[in-house]
Write a protein that holds these residues in place. Sequence first.
Motif, PDB file in Angstrom:
ATOM      1  N   THR A   1     -20.548  12.626 -24.640  1.00 19.88           N
ATOM      2  CA  THR A   1     -21.167  11.641 -23.682  1.00 19.88           C
ATOM      3  C   THR A   1     -21.968  10.486 -24.011  1.00 19.88           C
ATOM      4  O   THR A   1     -22.322   9.843 -23.270  1.00 19.88           O
TER       5      THR A   1
ATOM      6  N   ARG B   1     -15.610   9.027 -12.235  1.00 20.56           N
ATOM      7  CA  ARG B   1     -16.190  10.200 -12.723  1.00 20.56           C
ATOM      8  C   ARG B   1     -15.713  11.338 -12.205  1.00 20.56           C
ATOM      9  O   ARG B   1     -15.580  12.313 -13.343  1.00 20.56           O
ATOM     10  N   ASP B   2     -15.406  11.651 -11.165  1.00 21.53           N
ATOM     11  CA  ASP B   2     -14.896  12.977 -10.766  1.00 21.53           C
ATOM     12  C   ASP B   2     -13.695  13.242 -11.190  1.00 21.53           C
ATOM     13  O   ASP B   2     -13.242  14.268 -11.082  1.00 21.53           O
TER      14      ASP B   2
ATOM     15  N   ILE C   1     -12.901  13.198 -14.515  1.00 24.24           N
ATOM     16  CA  ILE C   1     -13.187  14.051 -15.566  1.00 24.24           C
ATOM     17  C   ILE C   1     -13.266  15.398 -15.329  1.00 24.24           C
ATOM     18  O   ILE C   1     -14.314  15.881 -14.768  1.00 24.24           O
TER      19      ILE C   1
ATOM     20  N   VAL D   1     -15.659  18.421 -20.095  1.00 28.33           N
ATOM     21  CA  VAL D   1     -16.368  17.793 -21.088  1.00 28.33           C
ATOM     22  C   VAL D   1     -16.581  18.711 -22.360  1.00 28.33           C
ATOM     23  O   VAL D   1     -17.142  19.847 -21.979  1.00 28.33           O
TER      24      VAL D   1
ATOM     25  N   PHE E   1     -21.151  13.468 -14.826  1.00 24.62           N
ATOM     26  CA  PHE E   1     -20.058  14.045 -14.652  1.00 24.62           C
ATOM     27  C   PHE E   1     -20.161  15.550 -14.130  1.00 24.62           C
ATOM     28  O   PHE E   1     -20.056  16.775 -14.699  1.00 24.62           O
TER      29      PHE E   1
ATOM     30  N   ALA F   1     -17.644  18.682 -13.784  1.00 28.62           N
ATOM     31  CA  ALA F   1     -16.641  19.018 -14.674  1.00 28.62           C
ATOM     32  C   ALA F   1     -17.083  20.375 -15.362  1.00 28.62           C
ATOM     33  O   ALA F   1     -18.521  20.637 -15.263  1.00 28.62           O
TER      34      ALA F   1
END
Length: 230
Positions: free
Chosen positions: A41, A61-62, A64, A67, A83, A86
């Motif tokens: 990130t 963003r949601d 994603i 990560v 995030f 995630a």
Amino acid sequence: MAEITYDIIVRGNNLRLRDGFLAMSNVTLVKTGRGYLLFDTAGYISRLGLITALRERNIARDDIKMVFLSHLHFDHCHNIDLFPKAKVFVSRTEWSYAKSPHHEDIFMPWGIHEMLERYDLEILDGDGVIDPGVSFFPAPGHTPGSFAVRLDTKERGCVVIAGDAIKYAKEVIMQCGDNVYDTVASSTASIKRILEMADRIIPGHFPELIKQPNGQFGWNEGAAFDLIVR
């Protein structure tokens, strides 16, 4: 199996100052059968760029879902707070190492364990698979717990997102890492493993490296670094 695609949405570089760094890390967006996965990130210097890159791709963003943190240095994990929904992947060795890093390793962000404990956290041991065509493996050297991701793609073959196991082209040429906080031997072994499997490599701080007909790796374009004086 879903087609695996990827896009480097934040472009890294290996710039440094005499006593410091301007370097930014690559952030790679991977489309898997389980949804979008973000590899690293980046640090705060890339925060607005990361937000803008997702917006330009109409990705919230949601959206994603996962990560993958190659390791826990600040320039690879600082924007994890963007995030909150995630699932986060990080290696068990790195999780432990970040609590008591090498005495010369000054790049671990304070509070990272407390931050990540709020997440749906998956702690990794050894090689494994996230989704068909998307796998991970240990790549120690830069830190003892560094991990990389392998993508088996239709059009580009085997793509390894190396994180800082391979930061830039010099480490491919020399087959030895800079800023090694594990051992030189482990760094060299990780680099050789990646070179043996990859058709393309996405380093931590350099443009994508592509295997040439002679078996060597090269790159097609430089990394832009736009400075605006205000």
